[in-house]
Design an enzyme around this catalytic site. Structure first.
Site, PDB file in Angstrom:
ATOM      1  N   ASP A 133      36.677  64.852  43.199  1.00 13.11           N
ATOM      2  CA  ASP A 133      36.031  64.856  42.058  1.00 13.11           C
ATOM      3  C   ASP A 133      34.293  63.975  41.780  1.00 13.11           C
ATOM      4  O   ASP A 133      34.311  63.295  43.605  1.00 13.11           O
ATOM      5  CB  ASP A 133      36.948  64.132  40.851  1.00 13.11           C
ATOM      6  CG  ASP A 133      36.234  64.852  39.464  1.00 13.11           C
ATOM      7  OD1 ASP A 133      34.992  65.434  39.103  1.00 13.11           O
ATOM      8  OD2 ASP A 133      36.966  64.830  38.397  1.00 13.11           O
TER       9      ASP A 133
HETATM   10  C1  BGC Z   1      34.398  66.535  36.178  1.00 15.33           C
HETATM   11  C2  BGC Z   1      34.314  68.197  37.044  1.00 15.33           C
HETATM   12  C3  BGC Z   1      33.965  67.912  37.184  1.00 15.33           C
HETATM   13  C4  BGC Z   1      33.182  67.330  37.648  1.00 15.33           C
HETATM   14  C5  BGC Z   1      31.575  68.423  38.245  1.00 15.33           C
HETATM   15  C6  BGC Z   1      33.425  65.102  36.366  1.00 15.33           C
HETATM   16  O1  BGC Z   1      32.981  64.350  35.698  1.00 15.33           O
HETATM   17  O2  BGC Z   1      36.028  66.042  35.806  1.00 15.33           O
HETATM   18  O3  BGC Z   1      36.234  68.584  36.094  1.00 15.33           O
HETATM   19  O4  BGC Z   1      34.054  69.244  37.493  1.00 15.33           O
HETATM   20  O5  BGC Z   1      32.064  66.243  37.101  1.00 15.33           O
HETATM   21  O6  BGC Z   1      30.669  68.133  36.994  1.00 15.33           O
END
Ligand code: BGC
Length: 738
Positions: free
Chosen positions: A252
């Site tokens: 993540d």
């Molecule tokens: C989220 C993810 C997301 C990523 C990219 C993170 O804050 O938890 O689900 O894909 O950001 O935007």
């Protein structure tokens, strides 16, 4: 299209998929290994490293090598459409897709999203979501996923991924694992018992891996005190060894905390990556990984394995065959040079329509039959006057709610508000519309006073924790409707005897105050319907289609009844164990307001001819590891079927549901667990057979001492019905010569 989850075809596909010399992963791995041999060390590391936030057109971008024909990979949110791009389709949220309980629609939604991703040049679409699973009813991101039930979530993951990947985009199953709340998500530890880990949180990811998902995103939180993205137990052992996941693990965004440990633990790609010290957590690979391999801290074989996995996923989806270039930039308004939306609005409308759950319908007040006058009340009846996309990442709750907020969103190309669509119908019917499109109780009451019927719109929003909306920091502060929705309904119900309440919500809301008003005749749960909100609602309100959605979670009488909620303390010990949602209500004899799987129709269904034909043998499931886990877990062990008849006057669809109770020889288990469902579309008088195909996993518990899925011996209880509590047929079968 794969309709029957564990049909013979699916079984042979799973058996052939990996390690058996067939097409699929084996072919992809062969190509990946050839490509790997042409790469130098910097190129290898670049394929595994993000170029930094806003360093390329997508939310995640890798470094493109020059020695092979492989791009800067474009990874883009979200689970309900393509974020930061337009025009795109704003699909119904995962929770609505789950509420359809319709395999075909889940697949169709996935396929349509995948087409848009591919059309825009997105290589990896960051979805679908099975974590959070939703054990906390007030968790901020539950709506991104499909259901709190792992079986329903698992089927939804499998169908969605197949749809997406059949269209050519790599899916990314997220967030692995135990990311059940927004508060403290980047500091907390989710301490989860091994049995609950497997039976609840890992279960839907098994389906994802079985569906050949290309990538998995590790989550922000710690799992049992170790960061998810550097947990050897969670990545190497559980995901890659036990589940046989052949694809790659991507972090993540900024969820990586160490360079060497994360590499050794099984992380394969870091996002968003950076060569700078800010934001923290993004400095670990790039040149540092080259150095770590040079000085022997990370073996060359581990780096080669990362790159092989990433390349193999790309080849698996045939992305080496003329894949489109990225045709938008996330950072300048997202205007795409192509229009990929096709006729996907019709998929949206169908999913939105078939996810509507009719909770109450006293005196058949629905469907509406050419009312003389109709009062439409509440701010949720209209599109935000400032525009459907007025707030970044949908981070406000103004106007009708059609998706939550955060990274799991997309821009609305248009949004059909409920009032817009009702007005069109009213014109045809000659219905006079009176409206009060604020949440003012006095204005609402005066509009309602003169109308034959009043429709009140209330909502409840949630999202990702980097945005706080009206005091809710991602997770919800309570399960009440927002903007004094209870007071609005009370005021209207005091002056109008025929009130219909429409709920747009990310999850359960407490309905006790609303139900206490005798004038409230109907409650329509419309969830987060996406861009076709109003049209889908009209389809159901006026009886063009009978409602056929079923609750993908329990609606309690009071919050405390759930026995779970986001935890303000630093860590969460997952004390609910395997007893979440209906498993908890059933075990503790708590009566819910509306149980898991509940939903009314405009017609009625009769169940008959329960037939049970199960031939499982007791004991552990072994066998070689295929994507998803040990091969025997997915072995077909029989069917249970039932005849469902539409006994009413209009056509409709019924979701027949199978729940199974394990025999006493199993360790303490939920009284019943969903283990099959089938949606049947039936004309009046028509009958259809619902057939539930069982695998060994469906009859198993996770046995902690032996670390295996075990089918217990003894008598299993079979419950077939219209919800988890409206059981129409009971039966039994015995495993192991009892
Ligand atoms: C989220 C993810 C997301 C990523 C990219 C993170 O804050 O938890 O689900 O894909 O950001 O935007």
């Amino acid at each position: 299209m794969q309709h029957l989850l564990f049909s013979a075809l699916a079984l042979s596909a799973a058996a052939d998929a990996y390690g058996s010399g067939s097409a699929g992963w084996d072919r992809a791995y062969s190509k990946a290994k050839i490509a790997l041999s042409k790469l130098n060390q910097t190129e290898k590391v670049g394929i595994a490293t993000g170029v930094t936030w806003e360093g390329g057109p997508c939310v995640g971008n890798t470094y493109a090598p020059s020695s092979i024909d492989y791009p800067s990979l474009c990874l883009q949110d979200s689970p309900l459409g393509i974020r930061f791009a337009n025009p795109v389709t704003a699909f119904p949220a995962g929770i609505n897709a789950g509420a359809t309980w319709d395999r075909d629609l889940l697949y169709a939604r996935g396929a349509a999203m995948g087409e848009e991703s591919k059309g825009l040049g997105v290589h990896v679409q960051l979805g679908p979501v099975a974590g959070p699973l939703g054990k906390n009813p007030n968790g901020g991101r539950n709506w991104e996923g499909f259901s709190v039930d792992p079986y329903l979530s698992g089927v939804a993951m499998e169908e969605t991924i197949q749809g997406m990947q059949d269209s050519g985009v790599q899916a990314c199953a997220k967030h692995w694992l135990g990311n059940e709340q927004e508060h403290n998500r980047e500091t907390m530890s989710s301490n989860i018992g091994d049995r609950a880990t497997h039976e609840l949180y890992v279960w839907p990811f098994m389906n994802a891996v079985k569906a050949n998902v290309a990538s998995v995103m590790c989550s922000y939180n710690k799992i049992n005190e170790t960061w998810a993205c550097e947990s050897d137990a969670a990545l190497n052992n559980l995901l890659k060894k036990e589940l046989g996941f052949p694809g790659y693990v991507v972090s993540d965004w900024n969820a990586q905390h160490t360079g060497v440990n994360s590499a050794l633990a099984g992380l394969d790609m870091t996002m968003p990556g950076s060569d700078f010290a800010s934001p923290p957590g993004s400095v670990f690979w790039g040149p540092h990984l080259v150095e770590a391999v040079t000085n022997g801290s990370v073996p060359q074989s581990r780096l080669d394995n990362m790159v092989t996995r990433i390349l193999a996923a790309w080849y698996l989806l045939d992305q080496d065959q003329g894949y489109p270039e990225v045709s938008f930039s996330s950072w300048n308004g997202g205007k795409a040079t192509v229009d990929v939306t096709a006729d996907h609005g019709s998929v949206v409308r169908t999913v939105a329509r078939d996810s509507i759950v009719l909770l109450r319908n006293e005196g058949k007040s629905l469907p509406l039959r050419r009312p003389k006058s109709l009062a439409i009340i509440g701010q949720d009846a209209i599109v935000n006057p400032a525009g459907a996309n007025a707030c970044n990442d949908r981070g406000c709750n103004n106007g009708t709610l059609a998706m939550g907020w955060g990274s799991g969103t997309a821009q609305f190309p248009y949004l059909v508000g409920p009032l817009d669509a009702i007005q069109v119908q009213a014109k045809k019917d000659g219905t006079k519309i009176v409206q009060s499109t604020t949440d003012s109780t006095s204005a609402g009451a005066s509009a309602a006073a003169s109308a034959e019927t009043a429709v009140v719109f209330v909502n409840s929003d949630a999202g990702e924790g980097y945005i706080t909306v009206e005091g809710n920091a991602g997770d919800r502060n309570n399960l009440d409707p927002w903007h004094n929705g209870n007071e609005l309904v009370k005021a209207v119900a005091a002056v109008n005897k025929n009130v219909i309440v429409v709920v747009h919500s990310v999850g359960p809301i407490l309905l006790e105050t609303i139900l206490a008003q005798p004038s409230v005749k109907a409650i329509v749960w419309a969830g987060l319907p996406g861009q076709e909100s109003g049209n889908a609602l009209v389809d159901v309100l006026y009886g063009g289609t009978s409602p056929s959605g079923k609750l993908p979670y329990t609606i309690a009488k009071q919050f405390a009844d759930y026995g779970a909620g986001w935890n303000p303390a630093l860590d969460d010990n997952f004390a609910e164990d395997i007893f979440i949602d209906y498993r908890h209500f059933d075990k503790n004899g708590i009566t819910p307001r509306y149980e898991f799987g509940f939903g009314l129709s405009y017609t009625t269904f009769d169940y008959s001819r329960l037939s049970i034909n199960v031939f499982a043998t007791p004991g552990a499931s072994n066998g070689r590891i295929v994507p998803g886990g040990a091969e025997q877990i997915f072995k077909f062990v029989g069917t249970i079927s039932t005849l469902v008849k539409n006994t009413g006057k209009v056509s409709g669809a019924e979701v027949a549901q199978l729940y199974i109770g394990l025999p006493d020889s199993a360790p303490s288990s939920p009284p019943k667990q969903l283990r099959g469902f089938q949606k049947l579309h039936l004309q009046p008088g028509q009958s259809g057979m619902a057939t539930f195909e069982l695998t060994r996993r469906d009859l198993s518990y996770w046995d902690v001492p032996t670390q295996k899925w075990v089918v217990p011996s003894g008598t299993f209880t079979v419950y077939v019905g219209s919800s988890s509590r409206d059981i129409r047929q009971h039966g039994k079968f015995t495993v192991g010569g009892h």
